[in-house]
Design an enzyme around this catalytic site. Structure first.
Site, PDB file in Angstrom:
ATOM      1  N   GLU A  61      -1.092   2.259  -1.557  1.00  0.00           N
ATOM      2  CA  GLU A  61      -2.487   2.314  -1.991  1.00  0.00           C
ATOM      3  C   GLU A  61      -3.433   2.214  -0.803  1.00  0.00           C
ATOM      4  O   GLU A  61      -4.476   2.863  -0.774  1.00  0.00           O
ATOM      5  CB  GLU A  61      -2.807   1.225  -3.012  1.00  0.00           C
ATOM      6  CG  GLU A  61      -4.229   1.369  -3.523  1.00  0.00           C
ATOM      7  CD  GLU A  61      -4.483   0.756  -4.878  1.00  0.00           C
ATOM      8  OE1 GLU A  61      -5.617   0.893  -5.351  1.00  0.00           O
ATOM      9  OE2 GLU A  61      -3.578   0.143  -5.465  1.00  0.00           O
ATOM     10  N   SER A  62      -3.063   1.450   0.192  1.00  0.00           N
ATOM     11  CA  SER A  62      -3.904   1.323   1.386  1.00  0.00           C
ATOM     12  C   SER A  62      -4.041   2.658   2.112  1.00  0.00           C
ATOM     13  O   SER A  62      -5.146   3.067   2.469  1.00  0.00           O
ATOM     14  CB  SER A  62      -3.331   0.270   2.333  1.00  0.00           C
ATOM     15  OG  SER A  62      -3.339  -0.997   1.733  1.00  0.00           O
TER      16      SER A  62
END
Length: 140
Positions: A61-62
Site C-alpha cells: 500500500e505504501s
C-alpha cells in the site's frame, strides 16, 4: 525522477510514519512504476520467524499510494487507498523484499495498481492489487 531525487523524497515523506518504522525506502521511479524496498528482520516477522503478511501489505500500500501521489497533481488532490487484495506465494525470513507498483489503470478518480513483491533473487513473494482514489483538496 532520478534515483537520488526519489531517495531524498523517500526520506522526507517517510519521516515519523509507518514507512519509517518498517524502513521502507523508495528507490526507483519510471513513467508508470515505482519501486520500494523493505528489510526483512525480526521486527517484521510473525511469531514463527517469517515475514508477516501485514507488513507485506503495508509495503504494497505504501508503494502504490506513493506512486499515485507522484503521478498526480498533489497541489489539487490527495490520494487514499480504497481496496487492497494480497496473495502471499512464498515466505522469507531475512534479506530484503522489493515491491514494484505498476499502473493497470490510471483514471482521473481511481487508479489500479499491480504490485509484485519479490526477494533479492527475484523470487515472487506476494502479488497485490491496490485501488486508490484521488479526492480534491478543499479550497481555503
Amino acid at each position: 525522477m532520478t534515483q537520488k531525487e526519489i531517495r531524498e523524497l523517500s526520506k522526507k515523506v517517510c519521516k515519523n510514519t509507518l514507512m519509517e518504522t518498517l524502513e521502507i525506502e523508495f528507490t526507483e521511479a519510471g513513467e508508470d512504476f515505482l519501486v520500494a524496498t523493505m528489510p526483512v528482520t525480526p521486527k517484521v516477522h510473525q511469531p514463527d520467524g517469517v515475514l508477516h503478511g501485514g507488513a507485506t501489505v503495508a509495503l504494497a500500500e505504501s508503494v502504490g499510494s506513493m506512486a499515485s501521489y507522484l503521478f498526480l497533481d498533489t497541489d489539487e488532490f490527495y490520494v487514499r487507498g480504497i481496496e487492497i487484495a494480497a496473495n502471499h506465494i512464498k515466505s522469507i525470513s531475512e534479506g530484503f523484499v522489493i515491491a514494484k507498483a505498476t499502473y493497470l489503470h490510471k483514471g482521473r478518480t481511481t487508479q489500479l495498481w499491480d504490485i509484485r513483491i519479490t526477494d533479492e533473487s527475484e523470487n515472487l513473494i506476494s502479488v497485490v492489487k491496490l485501488t486508490t482514489i484521488t479526492l480534491p483538496k478543499k479550497k481555503q
